[in-house]
Scaffold this motif. Structure first.
Motif, PDB file in Angstrom:
ATOM      1  N   ALA A  68      -8.346   1.989  -7.650  1.00  0.00           N
ATOM      2  CA  ALA A  68      -7.949   2.031  -6.245  1.00  0.00           C
ATOM      3  C   ALA A  68      -7.040   0.853  -5.901  1.00  0.00           C
ATOM      4  N   GLN A  69      -7.298  -0.291  -6.506  1.00  0.00           N
ATOM      5  CA  GLN A  69      -6.454  -1.467  -6.273  1.00  0.00           C
ATOM      6  C   GLN A  69      -5.039  -1.223  -6.780  1.00  0.00           C
ATOM      7  N   PHE A  70      -4.909  -0.585  -7.946  1.00  0.00           N
ATOM      8  CA  PHE A  70      -3.592  -0.281  -8.491  1.00  0.00           C
ATOM      9  C   PHE A  70      -2.858   0.709  -7.604  1.00  0.00           C
ATOM     10  N   ARG A  71      -3.551   1.734  -7.146  1.00  0.00           N
ATOM     11  CA  ARG A  71      -2.932   2.748  -6.289  1.00  0.00           C
ATOM     12  C   ARG A  71      -2.444   2.134  -4.981  1.00  0.00           C
ATOM     13  N   LEU A  78       0.730   5.389  -9.260  1.00  0.00           N
ATOM     14  CA  LEU A  78      -0.086   5.965 -10.326  1.00  0.00           C
ATOM     15  C   LEU A  78       0.315   7.403 -10.616  1.00  0.00           C
ATOM     16  N   ALA A  79       0.746   8.124  -9.582  1.00  0.00           N
ATOM     17  CA  ALA A  79       1.028   9.554  -9.731  1.00  0.00           C
ATOM     18  C   ALA A  79       2.109   9.825 -10.770  1.00  0.00           C
ATOM     19  N   ARG A  80       3.157   9.001 -10.788  1.00  0.00           N
ATOM     20  CA  ARG A  80       4.238   9.283 -11.740  1.00  0.00           C
ATOM     21  C   ARG A  80       3.834   8.972 -13.171  1.00  0.00           C
ATOM     22  N   GLN A 151       6.658  -2.689 -10.041  1.00  0.00           N
ATOM     23  CA  GLN A 151       6.364  -1.264 -10.042  1.00  0.00           C
ATOM     24  C   GLN A 151       6.528  -0.599 -11.399  1.00  0.00           C
ATOM     25  N   GLY A 152       7.313  -1.174 -12.290  1.00  0.00           N
ATOM     26  CA  GLY A 152       7.577  -0.489 -13.554  1.00  0.00           C
ATOM     27  C   GLY A 152       8.649   0.556 -13.334  1.00  0.00           C
ATOM     28  N   GLY A 153       9.666   0.561 -14.189  1.00  0.00           N
ATOM     29  CA  GLY A 153      10.786   1.481 -14.005  1.00  0.00           C
ATOM     30  C   GLY A 153      10.634   2.746 -14.820  1.00  0.00           C
ATOM     31  N   TRP A 154      11.775   3.457 -14.961  1.00  0.00           N
ATOM     32  CA  TRP A 154      11.760   4.707 -15.711  1.00  0.00           C
ATOM     33  C   TRP A 154      11.494   4.480 -17.187  1.00  0.00           C
ATOM     34  N   VAL A 199      -7.481   6.106 -16.947  1.00  0.00           N
ATOM     35  CA  VAL A 199      -7.015   7.313 -16.257  1.00  0.00           C
ATOM     36  C   VAL A 199      -6.016   8.064 -17.120  1.00  0.00           C
ATOM     37  N   LEU A 200      -5.022   7.360 -17.635  1.00  0.00           N
ATOM     38  CA  LEU A 200      -3.952   8.010 -18.400  1.00  0.00           C
ATOM     39  C   LEU A 200      -4.473   8.593 -19.711  1.00  0.00           C
TER      40      LEU A 200
END
Length: 276
Positions: A68-71, A78-80, A151-154, A199-200
């Protein structure tokens, strides 16, 4: 299945569930155990993948606060990553059936060897990740940069997709790969990233399990790709469910060196059982 086999698979599932929640690579416990009881590599792989899903889900529940903290760090953050893991895991699972069965037996010892190398270098890799994070945060502070979470990119999304592809085909040490990717590209604490890793990895295992179940139910894999052995999968699942809880609560206290040593020994046995 005899009582001894059930007990061994329950124990292996519990150990794998604990290890997967803490760091990943629990497959290097359950996969060789299945081979030891005479399952073919392909049957062991699909059975193992299905059996470990409940343990991954259990680990997610234990890390729900960190997730939840990451989201909360950004919209769709997280969704992507989940979308990348879902796509990669699906393609990896399909690849298992598109390639000849003999290819799996040839490739997996190499993948296990890669997983063992990752486990050996993981402590040094973690130190480098921590050092890079500290240096970057120090530079941001010196420049007076505003606070915020990277955020981390593509590139991160593509790397997670590649890990999902690998995990859908054969999931040993995908957790180690994910922790390296997340640690290099996100500024969150390691426990938060460990929750995201769970999660992943769970997404990849779950989507691969769905593919394996559908292929087995409709006989789409042909005679080269036998279906899941449900008795063995259930025994692993029960053990992994308990192990996931243990990993989320007390597994972090396990001596890292002893844990790595155990995984390396079991992995080498697995390689030997497949190439000899």
């Amino acid at each position: 299945m005899g009582i001894g086999e059930v007990a061994a698979l329950l124990g292996a599932g519990m150990a794998a569930g604990t290890i997967n929640t803490v760091v990943g690579s629990g497959t290097l416990i359950t996969f060789p155990t299945l081979l030891a009881f005479g399952y073919t590599p392909l049957v062991a792989n699909v059975t193992n993948t299905v059996g470990l899903v409940p343990g991954s889900a259990s680990g997610i529940h234990g890390y729900r606060a960190e997730i939840a903290q990451f989201r909360g760090g950004g919209r769709y953050r997280l969704a992507r990553l989940v979308a990348a893991s879902t796509t990669g895991g699906t393609l990896g699972a399909l690849l298992l059936f598109l390639l000849p069965a003999k290819a799996f037996k040839a490739i997996v010892p190499v993948l296990i060897g890669l997983a063992l190398v990752l486990i050996v270098v993981q402590p040094r890799l973690s130190k480098r990740i921590a050092a890079r994070r500290a240096a970057r945060e120090g530079a941001d502070g010196a420049e007076g940069a505003p606070g915020g979470v990277r955020q981390g990119g593509w590139g991160t999304v593509l790397a997670v997709f590649g890990t999902g592809l690998y995990g859908g085909y054969f999931g040993a040490a995908q957790g180690v790969l994910l922790m390296a990717i997340l640690g290099l590209t996100y500024g969150d604490g390691m426990q938060v990233l460990n929750g995201v890793k769970n999660v992943l990895a769970c997404v990849v295992n779950a989507i691969a399990a769905v593919v394996f179940i559908i292929v087995g139910a409709f006989g789409l894999g042909g005679s080269e790709h036998p279906s899941i052995q449900w008795g063995a999968a259930l025994a692993i699942a029960v053990g992994a469910l308990v192990g996931g809880k243990i990993g989320a609560s007390v597994g972090r206290r396990l001596p890292p060196k002893a844990l790595r040593a155990l995984i390396i020994v079991v992995g080498l046995v697995a390689i030997g059982s497949m190439v000899l």
